[in-house]
Write a protein that holds these residues in place. Structure first.
Motif, PDB file in Angstrom:
ATOM      1  N   VAL A 709      12.051   2.468  -5.694  1.00 31.97           N
ATOM      2  CA  VAL A 709      12.488   1.143  -6.136  1.00 31.97           C
ATOM      3  C   VAL A 709      11.962   0.062  -5.193  1.00 31.97           C
ATOM      4  O   VAL A 709      11.486  -0.996  -5.622  1.00 31.97           O
ATOM      5  CB  VAL A 709      14.030   1.081  -6.224  1.00 31.97           C
ATOM      6  CG1 VAL A 709      14.507  -0.355  -6.417  1.00 31.97           C
ATOM      7  CG2 VAL A 709      14.533   1.960  -7.365  1.00 31.97           C
ATOM      8  N   ASP A 710      12.022   0.321  -3.879  1.00 31.42           N
ATOM      9  CA  ASP A 710      11.545  -0.649  -2.907  1.00 31.42           C
ATOM     10  C   ASP A 710      10.038  -0.890  -3.060  1.00 31.42           C
ATOM     11  O   ASP A 710       9.573  -2.032  -3.016  1.00 31.42           O
ATOM     12  CB  ASP A 710      11.851  -0.156  -1.489  1.00 31.42           C
ATOM     13  CG  ASP A 710      11.511  -1.202  -0.439  1.00 31.42           C
ATOM     14  OD1 ASP A 710      12.085  -2.306  -0.499  1.00 31.42           O
ATOM     15  OD2 ASP A 710      10.654  -0.915   0.433  1.00 31.42           O
ATOM     16  N   GLU A 712       8.269  -0.516  -5.794  1.00 29.44           N
ATOM     17  CA  GLU A 712       8.054  -1.269  -7.027  1.00 29.44           C
ATOM     18  C   GLU A 712       8.403  -2.746  -6.837  1.00 29.44           C
ATOM     19  O   GLU A 712       7.718  -3.634  -7.352  1.00 29.44           O
ATOM     20  CB  GLU A 712       8.886  -0.668  -8.160  1.00 29.44           C
ATOM     21  CG  GLU A 712       8.380   0.685  -8.631  1.00 29.44           C
ATOM     22  CD  GLU A 712       9.245   1.285  -9.708  1.00 29.44           C
ATOM     23  OE1 GLU A 712      10.336   0.723  -9.966  1.00 29.44           O
ATOM     24  OE2 GLU A 712       8.841   2.310 -10.294  1.00 29.44           O
ATOM     25  N   TYR A 713       9.452  -3.013  -6.077  1.00 28.90           N
ATOM     26  CA  TYR A 713       9.873  -4.388  -5.815  1.00 28.90           C
ATOM     27  C   TYR A 713       8.777  -5.145  -5.059  1.00 28.90           C
ATOM     28  O   TYR A 713       8.437  -6.291  -5.395  1.00 28.90           O
ATOM     29  CB  TYR A 713      11.172  -4.375  -5.015  1.00 28.90           C
ATOM     30  CG  TYR A 713      11.672  -5.743  -4.611  1.00 28.90           C
ATOM     31  CD1 TYR A 713      12.227  -6.606  -5.556  1.00 28.90           C
ATOM     32  CD2 TYR A 713      11.592  -6.170  -3.287  1.00 28.90           C
ATOM     33  CE1 TYR A 713      12.688  -7.859  -5.191  1.00 28.90           C
ATOM     34  CE2 TYR A 713      12.057  -7.420  -2.914  1.00 28.90           C
ATOM     35  CZ  TYR A 713      12.592  -8.267  -3.869  1.00 28.90           C
ATOM     36  OH  TYR A 713      13.040  -9.510  -3.498  1.00 28.90           O
ATOM     37  N   ILE A 716       5.905  -5.876  -7.456  1.00 30.76           N
ATOM     38  CA  ILE A 716       6.218  -6.976  -8.379  1.00 30.76           C
ATOM     39  C   ILE A 716       6.097  -8.321  -7.655  1.00 30.76           C
ATOM     40  O   ILE A 716       5.541  -9.281  -8.197  1.00 30.76           O
ATOM     41  CB  ILE A 716       7.632  -6.792  -8.963  1.00 30.76           C
ATOM     42  CG1 ILE A 716       7.645  -5.604  -9.936  1.00 30.76           C
ATOM     43  CG2 ILE A 716       8.101  -8.061  -9.679  1.00 30.76           C
ATOM     44  CD1 ILE A 716       9.022  -5.175 -10.377  1.00 30.76           C
ATOM     45  N   LYS A 717       6.619  -8.381  -6.441  1.00 33.55           N
ATOM     46  CA  LYS A 717       6.510  -9.631  -5.672  1.00 33.55           C
ATOM     47  C   LYS A 717       5.045 -10.005  -5.456  1.00 33.55           C
ATOM     48  O   LYS A 717       4.668 -11.178  -5.540  1.00 33.55           O
ATOM     49  CB  LYS A 717       7.208  -9.477  -4.320  1.00 33.55           C
ATOM     50  CG  LYS A 717       8.732  -9.530  -4.400  1.00 33.55           C
ATOM     51  CD  LYS A 717       9.368  -9.516  -3.021  1.00 33.55           C
ATOM     52  CE  LYS A 717       9.060 -10.799  -2.271  1.00 33.55           C
ATOM     53  NZ  LYS A 717       9.732 -10.851  -0.952  1.00 33.55           N
ATOM     54  N   PRO A 726      11.722 -13.540  -7.242  1.00 37.50           N
ATOM     55  CA  PRO A 726      11.000 -12.831  -8.305  1.00 37.50           C
ATOM     56  C   PRO A 726      11.729 -12.844  -9.647  1.00 37.50           C
ATOM     57  O   PRO A 726      11.090 -12.926 -10.691  1.00 37.50           O
ATOM     58  CB  PRO A 726      10.871 -11.403  -7.766  1.00 37.50           C
ATOM     59  CG  PRO A 726      11.896 -11.297  -6.684  1.00 37.50           C
ATOM     60  CD  PRO A 726      12.035 -12.647  -6.104  1.00 37.50           C
TER      61      PRO A 726
END
Length: 871
Positions: A709-710, A712-713, A716-717, A726
């Motif tokens: 998850v981290d 992917e975050y 995305i940023k 975001p």
């Protein structure tokens, strides 16, 4: 004498003969790879006959729920057509494990039937095994014959063949000769015409077997030979429904009070009359029988599904639905409404029907509704097949496809086709069906050798709760072969630290280390009846060595984290959703856990957050494991332990407590909840009506989840130019995308409006039909709007448009309703036939239909052939 009294008198009689009354076991078997369901009264006691366990009492009696719908004992297709076969039936039985034998079994059977139930001995016949001259070379059972002569005249003792009078539980295992007791309930006039003894075992509806006394004295080995058992046993089974027929002086099981309340309810709901029409009678018998089988299965924890035991239950229910649909004209769910009557009638003897009534009703109602939708879809598909069939015989492969892909039964297909004046090629259908069966047999076929015994009289001990490695000796082994797994070996040790698959938890893996350092890997651990079996690809070189058995510690620990988490999850769900929540199944692996539970609506996001927080609070609370072994069952329940429906418990049980969570459980667990580290729900979904499923992860899997998850975050940023907000940036993009979509839709509508004028000029008159076939540049929605706009201006229009979108082909056909009526044209048939050119298919209504395909190059040919329809 009503059914309840008949059942009670049987149990009380054998209780007076020093038998312990035991409750019926659940019908679904979990530790027996040879059986899917309990199909006879002896199935729950197999481990006693096999010598793998010792019964608390050598004399037992019970009434056992049995299901015969698959495998060797399959009565499904007879159910409804005769008056004495059933899917679910009760088997009244008395058992002796190395205690009494033929003398007592025969004497007590006669005493109960003639002296207690007052059955006229002149309507009874008995059979004994006549012997065989095959490889077994067995002689006449003179012992049973001579005992029977003390009770009944010799002319009523008949000699039966191996098929009828030699009972075997399977290809291997305990077996022996048997004596059947038959009853002749024909009228005096019928008896005067034909001697009853000639009708025994001839499937006569009024000359039926009611009781079978099996004398277990042999063991059938894998090579087919027989060897005497060290102890002789008695296994009897009396059909409860048939006994009620005799004692209530009826000619059919369905005329007894076991079934009449259900039949009356069916008559009321469907506005039909039982006894007036044979097709109606069969349908009512099918439904009244099948609702019992399905209801008991659900109560025992087996829900309808697409595989295994669940598929069998779904098949039974669907058979009932289609008989109602076809012969009682029921187009709405109604079978679920029979559960109330069933629970009232049988709830005293089987209280699970009352406690699980709401769940049973909900599951059946949802299954009915789903299959009725399938029937509607099948009828539509069948209409399409008939339309495209040349001649009056439908291809058998098409009928098989309807059955295999869409679940539409072939007997219903046959009925509908005959009403339309069609038949189907049954030989072709049966050939396809046989191919499917052969594929199933090949994938599931398992060949087992006999056990090779290395240590005699050595009971196995499970030490896996306390130790993960131990020095062990090999007690016995056998080779098993299957197409899926190939050749494997099953090993049994004198003691084992390996936990066998059970209670939803997977079996342990690990290895064996020989004194010389050689290693044999244990691929899985299972339990067959009460014996722990270890599966490996190889055998040790020296079978008589002492081996070091080592469990895979990492897998065991991760599995323990997930198993303990299921207990905390169960507690959390009951706390937050309500005490109606009950576990309906679980699967505990090293990587994840799955938990099924009763609840009648989707669990909201807020509730899931609460449940997650509840579990994690108990993890943070560092609750220590409190385990108690060999606790009397009543004491555990009184202490608040949760027992699961569908599980078979012994007289003593094991309890697992973490704080306020206490359950009966045989699985392995962490020593402290803090070992779990963290709990994360990954999904929540529906399994069946009234059953929800949560999947979750713990420990290392949660760490991996947060890391993913981290990552992917961060990604995305980066895509959003490393914005500090975001979520706000994504909302802005969504708003922009919505605005652009609206603008595109407006442009497409304008394009279609402009195109309409151009196309109108291209429409030509062909044989009195306004005709146009053309490839255009619009999406499916735009083409449909264009078709109906043009159609509103003509009463004789035939349009066929082709288009290519994203590399795929589309054909759309519009035909004015006046043309459909006057010329018999059908847009659905047009696109199905022309769709072949684009390697696709489709359908729709007679005036508008579409087809999609993967070959855009075929559009031109399809358009070219369109004119043929109006010539």
């Amino acid at each position: 004498m009503n059914a309840q009294d008949i059942r009670s008198k049987f149990l009380q009689f054998f209780e007076s003969k020093k038998h312990s009354i035991v409750p019926s076991a659940p019908m679904v078997l979990k530790n027996d790879p040879t059986l899917m369901f309990v199909n006879s009264g002896m199935a729950p006691f197999k481990e006693y006959f096999l010598g793998n366990a010792e019964p608390k009492n050598t004399r037992l009696t019970d009434t056992q729920k049995c299901l015969r719908v698959s495998g060797k004992h399959n009565d499904l297709e007879e159910v409804g057509y005769d008056t004495y076969h059933h899917t679910l039936f009760e088997m009244l039985g008395n058992w002796s494990f190395g205690d009494y034998f033929k003398e007592e079994a025969i004497a007590w059977a006669w005493e109960l039937l003639v002296d207690v139930y007052k059955i006229d001995k002149d309507i009874l016949y008995v059979t004994v095994f006549e012997g065989s001259d095959d490889a077994d070379n067995l002689s006449l059972d003179t012992e049973a014959f001579d005992i029977w002569k003390k009770h009944i005249s010799e002319d009523r003792i008949l000699k039966g063949n191996k098929k009828d009078n030699f009972w075997e539980m399977g290809d291997q295992g305990p077996c022996g000769p048997c004596s059947e007791i038959h009853v002749d309930i024909r009228t005096p006039e019928e008896k005067a015409k034909v001697d009853g003894k000639s009708l025994v075992n001839q499937d006569h509806p009024q000359v039926v077997e009611i009781w079978n006394l099996v004398f277990m004295q042999y063991n059938r080995k894998a090579n087919g030979s027989l060897e005497p058992l060290p102890n002789k046993h008695i296994d009897t089974g009396m059909g409860f429904e048939r006994l009620c027929m005799v004692l209530q002086d009826k000619k059919s099981n369905y005329d007894t009070d076991v079934f009449t309340p259900i039949i009356r309810e069916i008559e009321t709901i469907t506005n039909t009359n039982y006894g007036k029409n044979e097709k109606t009678n069969i349908a009512i018998r099918v439904i009244s029988d099948h609702v019992r089988a399905v209801a008991f299965s659900i109560a025992d924890g087996q829900l309808p599904s697409n595989t295994g035991a669940g598929y069998v239950i779904r098949r039974i229910l669907r058979r009932a639905v289609r008989y109602g649909f076809t012969f009682l004209n029921t187009k709405e769910p109604f079978i679920y409404r029979l559960v109330e009557v069933l629970a009232q009638k049988m709830g005293e003897a089987f209280p699970e029907l009352i406690s699980q009534k709401q769940l049973i009703e909900n599951v059946i109602r949802e299954e009915e509704a789903s299959f009725l939708r399938t029937l509607e879809q099948g009828l539509s598909l069948l209409d399409s097949i008939v339309e495209t069939t040349k001649g009056k015989e439908v291809l058998g492969s098409k009928v098989f496809e309807l059955k295999d892909t869409y679940g539409f039964p072939e007997d219903l297909t046959d009925l509908i086709l005959r009403e339309k004046g069609y038949t189907y090629n049954t030989e072709e259908f049966n050939a396809e069906l046989e191919k499917q069966k052969q594929r199933g047999r090949e994938s599931s076929a398992l060949q087992s050798d006999d056990w090779t015994i290395l240590l005699e009289d050595n009971e196995q001990e499970f030490i896996g709760y306390d130790r993960l490695e131990a020095q062990v000796r090999l007690v016995k082994y056998r080779k098993v072969t299957s197409k899926k797994e190939g050749e494997q070996f099953q090993l049994v040790f004198n003691l084992t630290p390996f936990y066998p698959e059970g209670g939803g938890q997977v079996g342990d893996k690990g290895y064996l280390e020989a004194p010389n350092g050689d290693v044999i890997y244990i691929l899985d651990t299972k339990k067959e009846n009460s014996v722990v079996i270890h599966i490996s690809k190889n055998l040790p070189n020296n079978l008589n060595d002492s081996f070091k058995a080592v469990v895979d510690v990492k897998q065991r620990f991760r599995t323990e984290c997930n198993h303990t988490a299921t207990h905390l999850l169960h507690q959390g769900l009951r706390e937050i959703l309500g005490t109606h929540v009950e576990q309906k199944g679980s699967s505990v692996h090293s990587k994840y856990l799955r938990f099924d539970f009763s609840h009648f609506s989707k669990v909201t996001a807020e509730q899931l957050e609460e449940v997650e927080a509840f579990v994690n609070a108990r993890i943070a609370g560092k609750l220590a494991l409190q385990e108690q072994r060999n606790v009397p069952m009543d004491e555990a329940i009184n202490d608040g332990a949760m027992a699961l429906f569908g599980e078979k418990y012994g007289d003593t049980v094991r309890t697992i407590r973490f704080g306020q969570s206490i359950e009966l459980c045989g699985g392995t667990h962490v020593k402290n909840t803090s070992d779990i580290w963290h709990f994360k729900i990954t999904s929540e979904s529906a399994v069946a009506s009234g059953i929800r499923r949560i999947e979750a992860i713990t420990n290392d899997a949660v760490k991996d989840y947060f890391e993913t998850v981290d990552n992917e975050y961060v990604a995305i940023k980066h895509l959003l130019n490393n914005t500090k907000e975001p979520a706000k940036a994504v909302l802005t993009l969504q708003d922009e995308n919505t605005a652009l979509k609206k603008e595109i839709e407006k442009l497409l509508k304008d394009k279609a409006k402009n195109l309409k004028g151009d196309l109108k000029a291209e429409i030509t008159e062909e044989n009195g039909v306004a005709f146009l076939a053309k490839q255009i540049d619009l999406d499916a929605g735009g083409i449909k709007d264009l078709c109906f706009e043009l159609g509103s201006q003509y009463s004789n229009l035939f349009l066929l448009f082709g288009a290519e979108n994203d590399g795929k082909a589309i054909l759309s056909c519009y035909i004015s309703k006046e043309l459909v009526a006057e010329k018999g044209l059908n847009a659905g048939q047009v696109v199905r036939e022309l769709g072949k050119h684009i390697q696709g298919g489709g359908g729709g209504q007679s005036f508008f239909a579409t087809a999609g395909g993967k070959n855009p190059s075929g559009i031109a040919q399809a358009l070219e052939e369109a004119k043929n329809y109006i010539k």
